[in-house]
Design an enzyme around this catalytic site. Structure first.
Site: not given
Length: 530
Positions: A471, A15-16, A36-37
């Site tokens: 979270h 998201s970030a 990105e993995a």
């Protein structure tokens, strides 16, 4: 080894990372590479809200890591769900949109972190949102990339539950994101026109048309190279090939609360004892990297119910028809979210801001598709979450091998005060269901059931059944690991931007706050690059 170069190299396409890639590449002034993995491809079912359950269970799209033995949970190992695809966990989460309470951000500010108060964060939240007409207010955004809508489900249990709580003095919240206080209201989600409206769709996909943005999927970051005290490049592996990706201006780590401290430690940036034990030469020692892990524990209180809409929907022929309706017409029950309402509570009168969150679930989450014989029963539940925990855990690399997952101990319910608040809240909720309005719905408690009656029974039940609601935050906390502009202390040209920088917990689901943090960070990065 192939080499690439950009002004900004972002590690982590969650998201970030999606927010940063969009905002930093806007205007064409800077070149950006996003690493990105996970896979760049996206499962079809994840686009439809009901399809989230399929994405969770698919190892192609979920890292499916596990915690080390948890001291507060009788040594149990917890499943740690994390998105393994472009879009990260935001692409497979349950889409609950909760900003958090003003007190959360004012607490950050009170730690000596200028610019992070609730008043100052409000504009960054507004920048993320495009709220539905019924939720529109001066405190909400109306032109941001993330659509926010209220649940369309009209199950009779929702109103019965909220009215029962209101009858006992609980305030009705028409929009808990306008000003989160103790009360109950219908749940809000980042869903629009029958589709998940996540950061990949809302932020990244539109930016991918820009020539100055390059997205590299399936690139597993191995370490960050630091030269002369400055982050110089990222070494990544793509299908067995090493690639060095150089940053002219900054490396930005956005790999999440587990991934960001792990990557820093692999790069020689972390606690001295951890680096030594893993055989990693130290570059910069900071004993707080990977510490301060907080997460929201959850436990469910469940009651029997007549078959829900989901129970009926899961017959295979109906399910296929409804998914087709959702994919083609963007309508029907497959486009509905999984939760229905949120209750925010204080665990004691001494608290002036909620520390508990309860999610109303209308059906049995373990239900499976069926054809000839329907499942025997159905249940509804209250998912009780402690959103201001005192317990803390850690993320610790065990090896210099990037392929080995770090040791994660969430620490949830390891503090007696947390256990006491969870028990007190569950007892209060059980009592609250013993009112005439809930006679039809709460006549038979299935879990924990009547055998759990004392505080000792509740504690035993918690230790055996509690888990995380996914979270995590705090492992690269502002003030300890990064400064108030999210720059890593001790290494130039290196920032961390994700939930790991949150020094204290957020009241509720953290995804909305991650978006606001990334929006704020993008502005600061552009300012510092002038």
């Amino acid at each position: 080894m192939s080499d690439l170069k950009a002004d900004f190299v972002i590690v982590g396409g969650g998201s970030a990372g999606c927010v940063l890639a969009n905002r930093l590449s806007a205007g064409g002034q800077f070149s950006v590479i996003l690493v990105e993995a996970g896979r760049a491809s996206r499962p079809l079912m994840s686009k439809v809200p009901l399809g989230v359950g399929r994405a969770w269970s698919d190892p192609r799209h979920n890292w499916n890591d596990h915690s080390a033995p948890e001291p507060g949970l009788d040594g149990r190992h917890l499943t740690l769900t994390r998105g393994r695809l472009l879009g990260g966990s935001g692409a497979i989460n349950a889409m609950n949109f909760v900003r958090g309470a003003a007190a959360d951000f004012d607490a950050w500010h009170s730690l000596g972190l200028p610019g992070w108060s609730a008043e100052e964060m409000a504009r960054h939240f507004r920048a993320t949102e495009r709220t539905a007409a019924g939720l529109s207010s001066p405190t909400r955004g109306d032109s941001g990339p993330i659509d926010v809508t209220e649940t369309p489900v009209r199950d009779g249990l929702i109103e019965a539950w909220m009215k029962a709580l209101q009858g006992q003095g609980v305030k009705r919240l028409d929009d808990y994101n306008a000003d989160l206080t103790a009360g109950v209201g219908r749940a809000q989600f980042n869903i629009a026109r029958g589709r998940r409206r996540d950061p990949r769709v809302a932020y990244l996909d539109p930016a991918c048309r820009r020539k100055n943005l390059r997205v590299l999927g399936e690139h597993h970051a191995l370490r960050i190279t630091v030269r002369d005290g400055r982050a110089a490049d990222v070494l990544a592996r793509y299908r067995g090939v090493l690639r060095r990706i150089a940053a002219r201006r900054e490396v930005i780590v956005a790999a999440g609360s587990y991934g960001s401290p792990h990557l820093l430690q692999l790069s020689g940036i972390g606690p001295g004892a951890t680096l030594q034990a893993a055989g990693i030469p130290p570059v910069m020692v900071n004993d707080r990297i990977g510490c301060n892990l907080w997460d929201h524990p959850r436990v469910a209180i469940e009651y029997a119910r007549c078959p829900s809409y989901m129970h009926r929907l899961l017959r295979w022929d109906r399910l296929l028809i409804r998914f087709a309706q959702a994919l083609v017409l963007r309508s029907g029950p497959a486009t509905w979210p999984l939760a229905a309402a949120h209750l925010f509570m204080v665990s004691s009168p001494a608290r002036n801001s909620p520390d508990m969150q309860v999610l109303l679930r209308l059906f049995d989450p373990t239900l499976q598709p069926w054809l000839l014989k329907a499942p025997d029963g159905d249940r509804w539940g209250m998912v009780v979450c402690l959103v201001q925990p005192e317990s803390r855990g850690h993320v610790r690399t065990l090896s210099d091998d990037p392929a080995q997952a770090p040791e994660v101990v969430t620490g949830i319910l390891s503090e007696e005060s947390d256990m006491a608040r969870m028990v007190a809240t569950c007892e209060a909720l059980r009592q609250a269901m013993r009112v005439p309005e809930m006679t039809r719905w709460a006549s038979e408690e299935l879990s924990p059931g009547p055998s759990v009656s004392t505080k000792a029974d509740w504690r035993d039940f918690m230790r055996k059944t509690s888990g995380t609601i996914f979270h995590p935050g705090g492992t690269c906390a502002m003030g300890e690991v990064v400064d108030h502009r999210l720059r890593l202390r001790g290494v130039a040209g290196l920032r961390v931007v994700d939930a790991s920088v949150m020094p204290l917990p957020v009241t509720g689901n953290i995804h909305a706050a991650v978006l606001a943090v990334a929006e704020k960070a993008a502005g600061m990065i552009r300012q510092d690059a002038r």
